[in-house]
Design a protein around this motif. Sequence first.
Motif, PDB file in Angstrom:
ATOM      1  N   HIS A  46       0.766  -1.155   0.094  1.00 19.13           N
ATOM      2  CA  HIS A  46      -0.135   0.088   0.022  1.00 19.13           C
ATOM      3  C   HIS A  46       0.929   1.208   0.024  1.00 19.13           C
ATOM      4  O   HIS A  46       0.258   2.510  -0.198  1.00 19.13           O
ATOM      5  CB  HIS A  46      -0.918  -0.207   1.208  1.00 19.13           C
ATOM      6  N   ILE A  47       2.195   1.102   0.219  1.00 17.73           N
ATOM      7  CA  ILE A  47       3.152   2.194   0.149  1.00 17.73           C
ATOM      8  C   ILE A  47       3.068   3.012  -1.184  1.00 17.73           C
ATOM      9  O   ILE A  47       2.852   4.234  -1.257  1.00 17.73           O
ATOM     10  CB  ILE A  47       4.490   2.049   0.891  1.00 17.73           C
ATOM     11  N   PRO A  48       3.167   2.101  -2.319  1.00 16.29           N
ATOM     12  CA  PRO A  48       3.165   2.835  -3.504  1.00 16.29           C
ATOM     13  C   PRO A  48       1.648   3.451  -3.960  1.00 16.29           C
ATOM     14  O   PRO A  48       1.882   4.546  -4.598  1.00 16.29           O
ATOM     15  CB  PRO A  48       3.364   1.629  -4.592  1.00 16.29           C
ATOM     16  N   GLU A  49       0.756   2.994  -3.248  1.00 14.19           N
ATOM     17  CA  GLU A  49      -0.654   3.977  -3.449  1.00 14.19           C
ATOM     18  C   GLU A  49      -0.473   5.035  -2.716  1.00 14.19           C
ATOM     19  O   GLU A  49      -1.043   6.081  -3.508  1.00 14.19           O
ATOM     20  CB  GLU A  49      -2.016   2.906  -2.796  1.00 14.19           C
ATOM     21  N   MET A  50       0.175   5.162  -1.448  1.00 10.06           N
ATOM     22  CA  MET A  50       0.220   6.199  -0.958  1.00 10.06           C
ATOM     23  C   MET A  50       1.166   7.524  -1.759  1.00 10.06           C
ATOM     24  O   MET A  50       0.728   8.548  -1.781  1.00 10.06           O
ATOM     25  CB  MET A  50       0.910   6.157   0.441  1.00 10.06           C
ATOM     26  N   GLU A  51       2.155   6.830  -2.354  1.00  5.31           N
ATOM     27  CA  GLU A  51       3.143   7.882  -3.154  1.00  5.31           C
ATOM     28  C   GLU A  51       2.514   8.176  -4.153  1.00  5.31           C
ATOM     29  O   GLU A  51       2.840   9.203  -4.919  1.00  5.31           O
ATOM     30  CB  GLU A  51       4.377   6.761  -3.530  1.00  5.31           C
ATOM     31  N   HIS A  52       1.451   7.221  -5.022  1.00  7.48           N
ATOM     32  CA  HIS A  52       0.691   7.824  -6.028  1.00  7.48           C
ATOM     33  C   HIS A  52      -0.177   9.172  -5.547  1.00  7.48           C
ATOM     34  O   HIS A  52      -0.156   9.987  -6.446  1.00  7.48           O
ATOM     35  CB  HIS A  52      -0.096   6.782  -6.459  1.00  7.48           C
ATOM     36  N   LEU A  53      -0.735   9.064  -4.495  1.00  8.96           N
ATOM     37  CA  LEU A  53      -1.683  10.135  -4.124  1.00  8.96           C
ATOM     38  C   LEU A  53      -0.777  11.287  -3.795  1.00  8.96           C
ATOM     39  O   LEU A  53      -0.950  12.465  -4.164  1.00  8.96           O
ATOM     40  CB  LEU A  53      -2.446   9.903  -2.765  1.00  8.96           C
ATOM     41  N   VAL A  54       0.547  11.229  -3.304  1.00 13.39           N
ATOM     42  CA  VAL A  54       1.258  12.372  -3.148  1.00 13.39           C
ATOM     43  C   VAL A  54       1.859  12.770  -4.385  1.00 13.39           C
ATOM     44  O   VAL A  54       1.948  14.035  -4.784  1.00 13.39           O
ATOM     45  CB  VAL A  54       2.599  11.875  -2.372  1.00 13.39           C
ATOM     46  N   GLU A  55       2.268  12.054  -5.627  1.00 11.91           N
ATOM     47  CA  GLU A  55       2.734  12.432  -6.790  1.00 11.91           C
ATOM     48  C   GLU A  55       1.522  13.409  -7.444  1.00 11.91           C
ATOM     49  O   GLU A  55       1.514  14.036  -8.158  1.00 11.91           O
ATOM     50  CB  GLU A  55       3.099  11.342  -7.494  1.00 11.91           C
ATOM     51  N   LYS A  56      -0.032  12.855  -7.334  1.00 14.74           N
ATOM     52  CA  LYS A  56      -0.916  13.518  -7.738  1.00 14.74           C
ATOM     53  C   LYS A  56      -1.357  14.731  -7.045  1.00 14.74           C
ATOM     54  O   LYS A  56      -2.333  15.584  -7.355  1.00 14.74           O
ATOM     55  CB  LYS A  56      -2.324  12.665  -7.907  1.00 14.74           C
ATOM     56  N   ASP A  57      -0.591  15.465  -6.006  1.00 16.45           N
ATOM     57  CA  ASP A  57      -0.753  16.514  -5.317  1.00 16.45           C
ATOM     58  C   ASP A  57      -2.153  16.533  -4.651  1.00 16.45           C
ATOM     59  O   ASP A  57      -2.743  17.333  -4.314  1.00 16.45           O
ATOM     60  CB  ASP A  57      -0.807  17.734  -6.138  1.00 16.45           C
ATOM     61  N   LEU A  58      -2.593  15.221  -4.095  1.00 13.82           N
ATOM     62  CA  LEU A  58      -3.921  14.886  -3.443  1.00 13.82           C
ATOM     63  C   LEU A  58      -3.823  14.999  -1.902  1.00 13.82           C
ATOM     64  O   LEU A  58      -4.825  15.036  -1.225  1.00 13.82           O
ATOM     65  CB  LEU A  58      -4.341  13.657  -4.024  1.00 13.82           C
TER      66      LEU A  58
END
Length: 284
Positions: A163-175
């Motif tokens: 689930h850490i990459p899912e968190m990183e995805h939200l960070v990269e999307k500026d969410l």
Amino acid sequence: MPYQGYSDYFEKKLIISVATTGGHHGKEANPNLPEQPEEIAQDVKDCEAAGASMVHIHARDENGEGTKDVARFQAIRDAIEERCDDILVNFTTGGGGIWSREERIAPALETEPRPDLATIDLGPVNFGQTRTAVNTREQNEEYAQQLLDADVKPELELFNPGHIPEMEHLVEKDLLEPPYWCTAIFGMQNGTPALPRNVVNFADNLPEESEWQALALGRHQLPLTTMAIAMGGHVRVGMEDNIYYRKGELAESNAQLVKRTARIADELNRPIASPAETREILDL
């Protein structure tokens, strides 16, 4: 932030979060688990006095069954406001496989005042033999955007390292706005095994600007939350995750578990964060 060793943890204030009720077991498992709004609020008041600065809220109906009814969440919030000084309120958006995504997030968006925080479960989780909470990337983007627009801080629930990459995805999307508030969960059915080395690994792989707490189920709650205190992390305790004080002895209250955590923190020279200090740590 990710685990960097022991050098500065003595100066870092400890956030103690308490999950009083949960959405699964109830009084049949421990008669001291609070279910109704007045019960929950009184328990939260005692937990705040014991050192908790944040409460994680699930709602139950009049029969003790889980519910996403906004009015029940509002009743709990109102009762907490009447009894407590300043504890931060965190609403669950869990319940995948039972309620729709709209029902799950509605209490975080429609109660007044809105909660300080609300959860986002970052990926699939199995419950029992037949139920899976799917928690898709699309849903998590939607929840993150809605919470961002509502000025509600997400609590990111990570059930395993995938689930850490899912968190990183939200960070990269500026969410997400830093610092990111993360819950590392140990001992779930298809989650991270509750082993000490996994606590270090989990914390070490979180993105920069993360603040994290350890959540461990059942008999694992005490040793792994103690480890998190020693690592400079934060902790979640309470009867949602563990109904026992020690083997064979049911917890008398959530406050009893919070008091023990506060005593351990004192022995380990970790000062406990007040609600105001928790807001400062999380930039609320």
